[in-house]
Design an enzyme around this catalytic site. Structure first.
Site, PDB file in Angstrom:
ATOM      1  N   ASP A   1      -3.182   7.329  -3.390  1.00  0.00           N
ATOM      2  CA  ASP A   1      -3.120   6.234  -2.411  1.00  0.00           C
ATOM      3  C   ASP A   1      -3.574   4.973  -3.155  1.00  0.00           C
ATOM      4  O   ASP A   1      -4.672   4.963  -3.720  1.00  0.00           O
ATOM      5  CB  ASP A   1      -4.072   6.607  -1.265  1.00  0.00           C
ATOM      6  CG  ASP A   1      -4.196   5.580  -0.161  1.00  0.00           C
ATOM      7  OD1 ASP A   1      -3.451   4.593  -0.165  1.00  0.00           O
ATOM      8  OD2 ASP A   1      -5.060   5.792   0.728  1.00  0.00           O
TER       9      ASP A   1
ATOM     10  N   GLU B   1     -11.112   1.234  -1.431  1.00  0.00           N
ATOM     11  CA  GLU B   1     -10.176   0.213  -0.969  1.00  0.00           C
ATOM     12  C   GLU B   1     -10.867  -0.937  -0.228  1.00  0.00           C
ATOM     13  O   GLU B   1     -10.870  -0.985   0.994  1.00  0.00           O
ATOM     14  CB  GLU B   1      -9.057   0.818  -0.120  1.00  0.00           C
ATOM     15  CG  GLU B   1      -9.465   1.658   1.054  1.00  0.00           C
ATOM     16  CD  GLU B   1      -8.233   2.092   1.862  1.00  0.00           C
ATOM     17  OE1 GLU B   1      -7.358   1.267   2.122  1.00  0.00           O
ATOM     18  OE2 GLU B   1      -8.162   3.282   2.215  1.00  0.00           O
TER      19      GLU B   1
ATOM     20  N   ASP C   1       0.866  -1.184   0.000  1.00  0.00           N
ATOM     21  CA  ASP C   1       0.000   0.000   0.000  1.00  0.00           C
ATOM     22  C   ASP C   1       0.899   1.230   0.000  1.00  0.00           C
ATOM     23  O   ASP C   1       1.650   1.450   0.951  1.00  0.00           O
ATOM     24  CB  ASP C   1      -0.902  -0.043   1.240  1.00  0.00           C
ATOM     25  CG  ASP C   1      -2.031   0.985   1.195  1.00  0.00           C
ATOM     26  OD1 ASP C   1      -1.941   1.944   0.411  1.00  0.00           O
ATOM     27  OD2 ASP C   1      -2.998   0.822   1.965  1.00  0.00           O
TER      28      ASP C   1
ATOM     29  N   HIS D   1      -7.020  11.252   4.846  1.00  0.00           N
ATOM     30  CA  HIS D   1      -8.371  10.808   5.189  1.00  0.00           C
ATOM     31  C   HIS D   1      -9.206  12.048   5.467  1.00  0.00           C
ATOM     32  O   HIS D   1      -9.250  12.554   6.585  1.00  0.00           O
ATOM     33  CB  HIS D   1      -8.360   9.871   6.402  1.00  0.00           C
ATOM     34  CG  HIS D   1      -7.730   8.548   6.090  1.00  0.00           C
ATOM     35  ND1 HIS D   1      -7.475   7.592   7.044  1.00  0.00           N
ATOM     36  CD2 HIS D   1      -7.313   8.002   4.930  1.00  0.00           C
ATOM     37  CE1 HIS D   1      -6.923   6.524   6.478  1.00  0.00           C
ATOM     38  NE2 HIS D   1      -6.808   6.765   5.188  1.00  0.00           N
TER      39      HIS D   1
ATOM     40  N   HIS E   1     -12.016   6.493   1.401  1.00  0.00           N
ATOM     41  CA  HIS E   1     -12.059   7.833   1.991  1.00  0.00           C
ATOM     42  C   HIS E   1     -11.864   8.889   0.932  1.00  0.00           C
ATOM     43  O   HIS E   1     -11.199   8.656  -0.082  1.00  0.00           O
ATOM     44  CB  HIS E   1     -10.947   7.970   3.033  1.00  0.00           C
ATOM     45  CG  HIS E   1      -9.610   7.459   2.553  1.00  0.00           C
ATOM     46  ND1 HIS E   1      -8.672   8.274   1.984  1.00  0.00           N
ATOM     47  CD2 HIS E   1      -9.079   6.204   2.505  1.00  0.00           C
ATOM     48  CE1 HIS E   1      -7.617   7.551   1.640  1.00  0.00           C
ATOM     49  NE2 HIS E   1      -7.840   6.281   1.936  1.00  0.00           N
TER      50      HIS E   1
ATOM     51  N   GLU F   1      -6.669  -1.197  -3.883  1.00  0.00           N
ATOM     52  CA  GLU F   1      -7.049   0.216  -3.731  1.00  0.00           C
ATOM     53  C   GLU F   1      -6.622   1.036  -4.938  1.00  0.00           C
ATOM     54  O   GLU F   1      -5.516   0.859  -5.465  1.00  0.00           O
ATOM     55  CB  GLU F   1      -6.389   0.797  -2.470  1.00  0.00           C
ATOM     56  CG  GLU F   1      -6.697   2.276  -2.221  1.00  0.00           C
ATOM     57  CD  GLU F   1      -6.136   2.797  -0.906  1.00  0.00           C
ATOM     58  OE1 GLU F   1      -5.145   2.218  -0.401  1.00  0.00           O
ATOM     59  OE2 GLU F   1      -6.672   3.786  -0.387  1.00  0.00           O
TER      60      GLU F   1
HETATM   61 MN    MN Z   1      -6.510   4.618   1.585  1.00  0.00          MN
HETATM   62 MN    MN Z   2      -3.767   2.892   1.041  1.00  0.00          MN
END
Ligand code: MN
Ligand code: MN
Length: 297
Positions: free
Chosen positions: A98, A193, A87, A168, A160, A276
């Site tokens: 992200d 995600e 990640d 976030h 998010h 994600e």
């Molecule tokens: Mn994330």
């Molecule tokens: Mn992530």
């Protein structure tokens, strides 16, 4: 009314860098690789591209869902059969992307059902994205894709919204329906995600995962802390990023100025896969910012 980031091209560039950084992390996650060296190499790649890591490379394994990054003295290596969530995120002046993929180390194919469930759920969620759609519709598509493989979505982890320097931001994108009254708006940047598990479908807090974040500006009183705040702002950082012994000592002293992150561990000891992407809510569909390679499934 649409509210796109005014520096949209910068968000697209951060997405493309994050996309390539994730692919590098996936390639490096092989049997015998030291996980600290994998994290260092991916973060170095992000910096070489002129960006900065938006958070430490997370390399959570097996029953760990998220929020583990290696410490400075972590000498552990990956072994065949490990299920690793790679990640990663890059930011350009606060424009963040992200993205994550799950690697079954050594290609053992024991957990392919989990890996595919997370990827299919990500694709199903992204396919629902358009302005005005209820978040609940996205969540339902995610949950259904995971349940179709006889697995459970993790209900207490969510995607998010993302805003400048805020990984976030205000809006959650749940992985199960019935949890959100929000709708998506044109111009928003959101991370989708899904997490799939063969366990209980919930995570709980485990040990400290070597990730922390400044709650606010610590001020100039402690020069080592001030130097770190100048680098990381309020974004999550790895304790291994302390660049001098003074900074490492300052971090230990400053626990109160910091939010520390626990590793998220599956409650029933189930194994966990995650996928994600960061997407822009475009005029009639999602623009996948972290899938320029076409690898959005
Ligand atoms: Mn994330
Ligand atoms: Mn992530």
């Amino acid at each position: 009314m649409a509210h796109y980031p005014e520096d949209l091209e910068r968000w697209r560039r951060a997405g493309a860098i994050s996309d390539r950084a994730r692919q590098l992390g996936v390639r490096l996650t092989v049997p015998g690789a030291r996980r600290r060296e994998v994290a260092d190499a991916v973060e170095q790649y992000i910096r070489e591209q002129g960006a900065a890591p938006a958070f430490p490379v997370n390399l959570s394994r097996n029953q760990e869902a998220a929020h583990y990054t290696p410490s400075r003295d972590d000498e552990a290596t990956f072994v065949a059969g490990d299920l690793v969530k790679v990640d990663v995120g890059a930011h350009l002046d606060g424009a963040i992307a992200d993205t994550a993929e799950t690697v079954e180390v050594g290609g053992t194919h024991r957990y392919e059902n989990l890996v595919r469930a997370a990827r299919e759920a990500r694709a199903a969620g992204i396919a629902r994205v358009r302005p005005g759609v209820r978040v609940d519709e996205v969540s339902r598509a995610i949950a259904e894709a995971i349940r179709a493989r006889g697995l459970k979505p993790i209900e207490n982890l969510t995607g998010h919204s993302i805003e400048r320097f805020l990984l976030h931001a205000g809006k959650a994108i749940p992985n199960v329906p019935g949890m959100s009254d929000a709708t998506l708006e044109e111009g928003e940047v959101i991370a989708i995600e899904p997490f799939a598990t063969n366990g209980a479908g919930r995570i709980e807090n485990g040990p400290f995962g070597n990730i922390a974040r400044f709650r606010g500006d610590p001020g100039p009183a402690d020069p080592a802390l001030a130097a770190m705040f100048a680098r990381f702002h309020t974004l999550p950082f790895a304790t291994r990023w302390a660049s001098t012994p003074e900074e490492a000592a300052a971090l230990r002293r400053a626990r109160r100025a910091l939010q520390t992150y626990a590793v998220f561990v599956e409650e029933a000891g189930g194994w966990v896969a995650q996928a994600e992407h960061t997407v822009l809510v475009g005029p009639d569909r999602a623009e996948v910012l972290t899938g320029a390679s076409g690898d959005s499934g």
